[in-house]
Scaffold this motif. Structure first.
Motif, PDB file in Angstrom:
ATOM      1  N   ALA A  64       0.857  -1.188   0.000  1.00 15.20           N
ATOM      2  CA  ALA A  64       0.000   0.000   0.000  1.00 15.20           C
ATOM      3  C   ALA A  64       0.894   1.239   0.000  1.00 15.20           C
ATOM      4  O   ALA A  64       1.707   1.414   0.912  1.00 15.20           O
ATOM      5  CB  ALA A  64      -0.909   0.008   1.222  1.00 15.20           C
ATOM      6  N   VAL A  65       0.748   2.060  -1.011  1.00 23.76           N
ATOM      7  CA  VAL A  65       1.532   3.286  -1.125  1.00 23.76           C
ATOM      8  C   VAL A  65       0.700   4.418  -0.521  1.00 23.76           C
ATOM      9  O   VAL A  65      -0.299   4.835  -1.096  1.00 23.76           O
ATOM     10  CB  VAL A  65       1.895   3.587  -2.589  1.00 23.76           C
ATOM     11  N   CYS A  66       1.120   4.894   0.652  1.00 27.97           N
ATOM     12  CA  CYS A  66       0.334   5.867   1.423  1.00 27.97           C
ATOM     13  C   CYS A  66       1.111   7.136   1.749  1.00 27.97           C
ATOM     14  O   CYS A  66       0.636   7.964   2.527  1.00 27.97           O
ATOM     15  CB  CYS A  66      -0.133   5.240   2.740  1.00 27.97           C
ATOM     16  N   CYS A  67       2.289   7.311   1.191  1.00 27.96           N
ATOM     17  CA  CYS A  67       3.137   8.447   1.551  1.00 27.96           C
ATOM     18  C   CYS A  67       2.667   9.736   0.876  1.00 27.96           C
ATOM     19  O   CYS A  67       1.936   9.708  -0.110  1.00 27.96           O
ATOM     20  CB  CYS A  67       4.584   8.166   1.161  1.00 27.96           C
ATOM     21  N   ALA A  68       3.114  10.862   1.410  1.00 31.34           N
ATOM     22  CA  ALA A  68       2.846  12.156   0.781  1.00 31.34           C
ATOM     23  C   ALA A  68       3.750  12.333  -0.431  1.00 31.34           C
ATOM     24  O   ALA A  68       4.828  11.730  -0.515  1.00 31.34           O
ATOM     25  CB  ALA A  68       3.086  13.276   1.787  1.00 31.34           C
ATOM     26  N   LEU A  69       3.318  13.156  -1.380  1.00 36.11           N
ATOM     27  CA  LEU A  69       4.162  13.489  -2.526  1.00 36.11           C
ATOM     28  C   LEU A  69       5.110  14.616  -2.140  1.00 36.11           C
ATOM     29  O   LEU A  69       4.688  15.718  -1.787  1.00 36.11           O
ATOM     30  CB  LEU A  69       3.312  13.914  -3.724  1.00 36.11           C
ATOM     31  N   THR A  70       6.395  14.336  -2.168  1.00 41.02           N
ATOM     32  CA  THR A  70       7.435  15.321  -1.895  1.00 41.02           C
ATOM     33  C   THR A  70       8.522  15.157  -2.955  1.00 41.02           C
ATOM     34  O   THR A  70       8.475  14.238  -3.782  1.00 41.02           O
ATOM     35  CB  THR A  70       8.058  15.106  -0.502  1.00 41.02           C
ATOM     36  N   ASP A  71       9.513  16.033  -2.917  1.00 39.33           N
ATOM     37  CA  ASP A  71      10.646  15.872  -3.840  1.00 39.33           C
ATOM     38  C   ASP A  71      11.330  14.522  -3.626  1.00 39.33           C
ATOM     39  O   ASP A  71      11.826  13.904  -4.576  1.00 39.33           O
ATOM     40  CB  ASP A  71      11.660  17.001  -3.636  1.00 39.33           C
ATOM     41  N   GLU A  72      11.319  14.055  -2.383  1.00 43.61           N
ATOM     42  CA  GLU A  72      11.969  12.781  -2.060  1.00 43.61           C
ATOM     43  C   GLU A  72      11.180  11.582  -2.573  1.00 43.61           C
ATOM     44  O   GLU A  72      11.764  10.588  -3.011  1.00 43.61           O
ATOM     45  CB  GLU A  72      12.137  12.667  -0.552  1.00 43.61           C
ATOM     46  N   ARG A 101      -0.116   9.694  -4.482  1.00 39.68           N
ATOM     47  CA  ARG A 101      -0.251  10.540  -5.658  1.00 39.68           C
ATOM     48  C   ARG A 101       0.337   9.780  -6.833  1.00 39.68           C
ATOM     49  O   ARG A 101       1.244   8.963  -6.669  1.00 39.68           O
ATOM     50  CB  ARG A 101       0.467  11.890  -5.481  1.00 39.68           C
ATOM     51  N   GLY A 102      -0.167  10.058  -8.023  1.00 35.13           N
ATOM     52  CA  GLY A 102       0.302   9.340  -9.197  1.00 35.13           C
ATOM     53  C   GLY A 102       1.791   9.450  -9.409  1.00 35.13           C
ATOM     54  O   GLY A 102       2.451   8.486  -9.814  1.00 35.13           O
ATOM     55  N   ALA A 103       2.361  10.614  -9.117  1.00 33.17           N
ATOM     56  CA  ALA A 103       3.770  10.859  -9.399  1.00 33.17           C
ATOM     57  C   ALA A 103       4.717  10.085  -8.507  1.00 33.17           C
ATOM     58  O   ALA A 103       5.924  10.051  -8.756  1.00 33.17           O
ATOM     59  CB  ALA A 103       4.062  12.358  -9.275  1.00 33.17           C
ATOM     60  N   VAL A 104       4.206   9.455  -7.451  1.00 31.67           N
ATOM     61  CA  VAL A 104       5.076   8.640  -6.594  1.00 31.67           C
ATOM     62  C   VAL A 104       5.530   7.385  -7.339  1.00 31.67           C
ATOM     63  O   VAL A 104       6.605   6.845  -7.061  1.00 31.67           O
ATOM     64  CB  VAL A 104       4.349   8.266  -5.285  1.00 31.67           C
ATOM     65  N   ILE A 105       4.741   6.923  -8.293  1.00 29.90           N
ATOM     66  CA  ILE A 105       5.041   5.699  -9.043  1.00 29.90           C
ATOM     67  C   ILE A 105       5.453   6.047 -10.466  1.00 29.90           C
ATOM     68  O   ILE A 105       4.855   6.909 -11.112  1.00 29.90           O
ATOM     69  CB  ILE A 105       3.817   4.771  -9.054  1.00 29.90           C
ATOM     70  N   ASP A 106       6.472   5.374 -10.966  1.00 28.22           N
ATOM     71  CA  ASP A 106       6.860   5.472 -12.370  1.00 28.22           C
ATOM     72  C   ASP A 106       5.789   4.741 -13.176  1.00 28.22           C
ATOM     73  O   ASP A 106       5.738   3.508 -13.192  1.00 28.22           O
ATOM     74  CB  ASP A 106       8.237   4.833 -12.566  1.00 28.22           C
ATOM     75  N   THR A 107       4.935   5.509 -13.833  1.00 31.15           N
ATOM     76  CA  THR A 107       3.782   4.917 -14.509  1.00 31.15           C
ATOM     77  C   THR A 107       4.189   3.949 -15.603  1.00 31.15           C
ATOM     78  O   THR A 107       3.606   2.869 -15.752  1.00 31.15           O
ATOM     79  CB  THR A 107       2.879   6.021 -15.090  1.00 31.15           C
ATOM     80  N   SER A 108       5.196   4.290 -16.397  1.00 33.45           N
ATOM     81  CA  SER A 108       5.613   3.382 -17.470  1.00 33.45           C
ATOM     82  C   SER A 108       6.132   2.074 -16.896  1.00 33.45           C
ATOM     83  O   SER A 108       5.929   1.001 -17.492  1.00 33.45           O
ATOM     84  CB  SER A 108       6.688   4.044 -18.339  1.00 33.45           C
TER      85      SER A 108
END
Length: 320
Positions: free
Chosen positions: A200-208, A232-239
């Motif tokens: 489960a990916v539950c972290c906040a979206l940050t630069d890190e 947030r979507g940007a936490v995961i490399d969608t490709s």
């Protein structure tokens, strides 16, 4: 409030929240959430209740702005640093949708492990025996391992449900080492992906955390393991996750958040197998919508009256 302030809603909110505001402010609801629209409608706003991402330069287009209140928790929708520099208060509502998101995570895991709708469809279309035979390949959550990336408020609630409700072993990571609750084993990020049956990916979206879930981490997952993203979507490399699903390198995924929202109808994600897609609704239920609507309305009024909100995000704004 000496004169009637103007409060902009980036989109409609629960009627109980609007009812709190309506006698005391002039409410404006933006017709859509495009950046140019929000810039235009913010021009006369004293406050903005934020349900959609604001343009990074919104404060340059809102000379009267005194307050921005997040209708929810995540602050990536608000340019907090720019607001602080302009002396604009920012508040959010921690805990307002925690249970809704946590229940979504468990519902998604149940969908991925025991897809009852698929069995219902098979029963109706192929008959009793065909549907019954399909159950032999399904698995239980009990005694499996859940890895939680980001054991904050939501991650802790997910951990409690998984551990106490389903008997799962729980692994976790957190920015603050040694801060995990009892019953959550702290591991490294690579070990979390390698050692979990579900993540489960539950972290906040940050630069890190931007792009943190990359090809390397997805490549460490067990072939049967599944992933749920409520961050947030940007936490995961969608490709990378598209490739992992198409190649059946992982067992499946549930995504509620995306790089681009709304998700374009021709997006490659629609062609991925074993993928549950939902339109950023993990935190939205009738219960949480009312809590967020009422909470954001009350916080907005506090700020406009010159009072401190219950959860001021940027206390330095006063000295700006």
């Amino acid at each position: 409030m000496s004169e009637t302030p103007v409060v902009l809603l980036t989109s409609a909110m629960h009627p109980d929240g609007e009812a709190i505001l309506a006698p005391l402010v002039r409410l404006i609801t933006a017709p859509d959430a495009r950046p140019e629209t929000l810039r235009t409608w913010a021009a006369e706003a004293d406050g903005i209740i934020v349900r959609a991402k604001l343009p990074d330069d919104i404060v340059d287009h809102a000379p009267r702005l005194k307050a921005m209140v997040r209708h929810g928790v995540g602050l990536d929708f608000i340019p907090v640093a720019a607001a602080t520099a302009r002396g604009i208060a920012v508040a959010n509502l921690p805990g307002s949708n925690t249970n809704a998101v946590a229940e979504y995570v468990m519902s998604a895991l149940m969908h991925l492990r025991r897809p009852l709708l698929r069995l219902d469809t098979q029963l109706r279309g192929e008959g009793w025996l065909a549907a019954r035979a399909s159950a032999d390949s399904l698995s239980e959550l009990s005694a499996s391992t859940l890895g939680i990336l980001g054991v904050g408020t939501i991650g802790r609630r997910v951990a409690a449900i998984a551990r106490d409700g389903f008997g799962m072993k729980v692994l976790g990571t957190s920015r603050r080492k040694g801060s995990l609750p009892s019953g959550v084993e702290e591991v490294s990020l690579p070990d979390l992906f390698a050692g979990s049956d579900a993540i489960a990916v539950c972290c906040a979206l940050t630069d890190e955390t931007r792009g943190m879930v990359n090809r390397d981490l997805l490549g460490r997952m067990r072939p049967h393991a599944v992933l749920v993203n409520v961050s947030r979507g940007a936490v995961i490399d969608t490709s990378a996750i598209i490739d992992a699903l198409r190649s059946k390198r992982i067992g499946g995924a549930a995504l509620d958040v995306f790089d681009v929202q709304p998700l374009p109808p021709d997006d490659a994600l629609f062609d991925c197998p074993n993928l549950l897609l939902t339109p950023h609704i993990a935190g939205i239920t009738a219960t949480s919508s009312r809590a967020m609507g009422v909470g954001s309305a009350e916080e907005m009024l506090r700020i406009l009256r010159g009072e401190a909100p219950l959860n001021l995000v940027n206390p330095a704004y006063k000295s700006a």
